[in-house]
Write an enzyme that holds these catalytic residues in place. Sequence first.
Site, PDB file in Angstrom:
ATOM      1  N   GLU A  33      -1.131  -1.650 -22.667  1.00 57.39           N
ATOM      2  CA  GLU A  33      -0.623  -2.428 -21.533  1.00 57.39           C
ATOM      3  C   GLU A  33       0.901  -2.593 -21.627  1.00 57.39           C
ATOM      4  OE1 GLU A  33      -1.757  -3.238 -18.789  1.00 57.39           O
ATOM      5  OE2 GLU A  33      -0.490  -4.860 -18.099  1.00 57.39           O
TER       6      GLU A  33
ATOM      7  N   HIS B  95      -2.164  11.192 -37.197  1.00 61.35           N
ATOM      8  CA  HIS B  95      -2.970  12.355 -36.796  1.00 61.35           C
ATOM      9  C   HIS B  95      -2.216  13.232 -35.795  1.00 61.35           C
ATOM     10  CE1 HIS B  95      -6.484  10.989 -38.983  1.00 61.35           C
ATOM     11  NE2 HIS B  95      -6.203   9.779 -38.536  1.00 61.35           N
TER      12      HIS B  95
ATOM     13  N   ARG C 152       0.823  -1.217   0.000  1.00 61.40           N
ATOM     14  CA  ARG C 152       0.000   0.000   0.000  1.00 61.40           C
ATOM     15  C   ARG C 152       0.857   1.267   0.000  1.00 61.40           C
ATOM     16  NH1 ARG C 152      -5.331  -1.660   1.701  1.00 61.40           N
ATOM     17  NH2 ARG C 152      -5.875   0.502   2.123  1.00 61.40           N
TER      18      ARG C 152
ATOM     19  N   LYS D   8       3.627  -1.237 -18.824  1.00 65.48           N
ATOM     20  CA  LYS D   8       4.627  -2.082 -18.161  1.00 65.48           C
ATOM     21  C   LYS D   8       6.010  -1.445 -18.280  1.00 65.48           C
ATOM     22  CE  LYS D   8       1.914  -3.743 -16.859  1.00 65.48           C
ATOM     23  NZ  LYS D   8       0.984  -4.248 -15.871  1.00 65.48           N
TER      24      LYS D   8
ATOM     25  N   GLU E  58       6.347   1.837 -16.231  1.00 63.86           N
ATOM     26  CA  GLU E  58       6.218   1.574 -14.803  1.00 63.86           C
ATOM     27  C   GLU E  58       7.510   1.042 -14.186  1.00 63.86           C
ATOM     28  OE1 GLU E  58       2.981  -1.169 -14.340  1.00 63.86           O
ATOM     29  OE2 GLU E  58       2.688  -0.671 -12.239  1.00 63.86           O
TER      30      GLU E  58
ATOM     31  N   ASN F 244      -4.510   6.456   7.240  1.00 64.55           N
ATOM     32  CA  ASN F 244      -4.589   6.185   5.805  1.00 64.55           C
ATOM     33  C   ASN F 244      -5.739   7.023   5.275  1.00 64.55           C
ATOM     34  OD1 ASN F 244      -4.792   4.992   3.214  1.00 64.55           O
ATOM     35  ND2 ASN F 244      -6.227   3.462   3.979  1.00 64.55           N
ATOM     36  N   GLY F 245      -5.492   7.823   4.239  1.00 65.22           N
ATOM     37  CA  GLY F 245      -6.563   8.645   3.677  1.00 65.22           C
ATOM     38  C   GLY F 245      -6.063  10.049   3.408  1.00 65.22           C
TER      39      GLY F 245
HETATM   40  O1  M6R Z   1      -5.709  -3.481  -7.835  1.00 65.42           O
HETATM   41  P1  M6R Z   1      -6.225  -2.903  -9.124  1.00 65.42           P
HETATM   42  O2  M6R Z   1      -6.298  -3.903 -10.196  1.00 65.42           O
HETATM   43  O3  M6R Z   1      -7.527  -2.178  -8.940  1.00 65.42           O
HETATM   44  O4  M6R Z   1      -5.154  -1.834  -9.540  1.00 65.42           O
HETATM   45  C1  M6R Z   1      -5.348  -1.020 -10.658  1.00 65.42           C
HETATM   46  C2  M6R Z   1      -4.061  -0.357 -11.058  1.00 65.42           C
HETATM   47  O5  M6R Z   1      -3.580   0.433 -10.018  1.00 65.42           O
HETATM   48  C3  M6R Z   1      -2.994  -1.368 -11.456  1.00 65.42           C
HETATM   49  O6  M6R Z   1      -3.419  -2.191 -12.509  1.00 65.42           O
HETATM   50  C4  M6R Z   1      -1.714  -0.642 -11.887  1.00 65.42           C
HETATM   51  O7  M6R Z   1      -1.935   0.060 -13.060  1.00 65.42           O
HETATM   52  C5  M6R Z   1      -0.589  -1.652 -12.028  1.00 65.42           C
HETATM   53  N1  M6R Z   1       0.557  -1.172 -11.324  1.00 65.42           N
HETATM   54  C6  M6R Z   1      -0.265  -1.945 -13.445  1.00 65.42           C
HETATM   55  O8  M6R Z   1       0.852  -2.768 -13.559  1.00 65.42           O
END
Ligand code: M6R
Length: 608
Positions: A481, A504, A27, A485, A488, A98-99
């Site tokens: 996707e 475009h 988290r 990856k 990220e 948390n929040g």
């Molecule tokens: O737990 P979730 O599937 O709801 O998470 C959604 C996104 O945060 C998650 O897919 C994020 O984009 C990943 N890090 C992608 O690899």
Amino acid sequence: MCGIFGYIGARDPLEICLSGLEQLEYRGYDSTGIAGVGNGEIKFCKKAGKLSNLLQAMNLRNLESAIGHTRWATHGPVNDQNAHPHLDAANSMAIIHNGIIENHHVLRMDLIASGVLFTSDTDTEVIVQLVAKFYAGDLAAALQKALSLVQGIYAIALIHKNHPGQIIAAAKECPLAIGVDPTTKESFISSDPNTFLSSNLDICFLHDGEIAIIQRGHVHVFNTKHEIIRKKTERLELQYTVPSKDGFAHFLLKEIYEQPNTVYKAILGRFQEQTGNVEFESLGFTDEQLSSYKKVCILACGGSAHAGSIGAAYLEELAHIPSQCEIASEARYRSLLLTPDTLVIAISQSGETADTIAALRIAKAAGCKILAICNVKHSTITREADAVIYLKAGAEISVCSTKALTSQIAVLALFALHMARLRGLPVEVAQTFFNNLKQIPDQINQVLLAAPKLQALAEKYAHYEDFFFIGRLYMYTTSLEGALKLKEISYVNANGCPAGELKHGPIALINANFPVVAFCANEQTKDKILSNLAEVKARGAPVLAFAPVGMDGVQAIADDIFWLPPTTDMLAPFTSTVAAQLLAYYIALKRHCNIDQPRNLAKSVTVE
Ligand code: M6R
């Protein structure tokens, strides 16, 4: 977007809290901290960076209770001061949160005007300073008064040196589970009940505005009127196993390699080959209900939204039902005009993504039924949905999602097939679709066996700073996707783009330092993507193509080709995605990035 944990009982609270934090690091891992009451005072230790930093600095002993926090920074930079816990000026109490407190600035200014000195930049510190202001012997009452001034969302744990046997907890729109074992006289709190290290607990979740006083082996919960309420508890099947890399260098690589098995598990036992029917265990929707829907709206974020887009296309192509995938962080602020004749599907690996939860609640308020597609049991989305299909992919540890995504696509393929059968898709067509799907685990395996080739390609392309990932139809979503990856885990500028859109505008960026990664697997648009490749090649872009074995024409254009096992257009996202995952992994490896815990990210995005 943080994790909170607390323990009070006969075992060492410090040790239990540290184990809890280890599991909650998904988290956020900007900082960690622990506080407890010992010898009549608040003791605490907090450090910027991962839990390993805290462990090195740890100097706490003999705590009677403890609360721990793992942070994803929202207010204030990543440093020791902004790490939780936060204490009041007299060091008599400590809070973790948390929040987000939206009106923290106004409250801070008022407190400063009354002489309070702040030691951090966080919104959280405002709460502890307010509690200190209102405290006159009743900690829960002081917290309640403080929270009545606060606007925002929170899960909070609070301890006080004068109340060594208590943890006070409160929640609003953020998950907070309380677990109690009356026999061993132990009590836990956590943002995620799956992190409780005991399977013998009576568990409840705090609802909005509730405040709990947690003591050894029992808990009292109060409503907003400070009246004691009886909470329904449940025994959850919690099966915690210590995550292991099983010999792989990273969790990410391990999870990529798990995919033949996880995709297999996602489809196992869910299709009746004789009848051509799909059967999900306890789906919670009758055939009549599903047949009555006029539309499907899928809500998800990040990678899950990519799976959702593929799912929407499956539903349209197989079941002929109008379907859309909406990015939940946008959907929650749009007028989606949802009506009860729309089936809403919330997709989330973690089940804790704040935007997906918020969008789901809006859909519920509009009278829609919610089907969740989720990996994590007992998560908020699974508890709030009307029905759940589980991915059964096992714990996904790496922040970058891989196996969850391919399992989501597998489940969506089966769900679309189910909807299609209810709408009259012939048995033979369903059987053919499933026979092709059944081959996917083996085809993913073939991609994994060719990993050395992808590693060699990654070595060649790792020095570039900018990439386009392009494709059409199913391969367009796959390109989004693949680009996600790469950016990220490698911190490279990678943009997914519909191949037809390049001219475009985006094509203006193309030059010899801007490679194009092309997903060519769609038979339906084969010639079109080849034209697009010729266009970028003519402008000097290095071209890396992912193409099905036997595709003509690509060799004449692409600089490099990774050959994929041929399948149908609809099922091509599986193998193309796995190849893109490995390419991103090896590029990140070459660039010496932190692969399992990339900078600035968290596994679960629990704030908006
Ligand atoms: O737990 P979730 O599937 O709801 O998470 C959604 C996104 O945060 C998650 O897919 C994020 O984009 C990943 N890090 C992608 O690899």
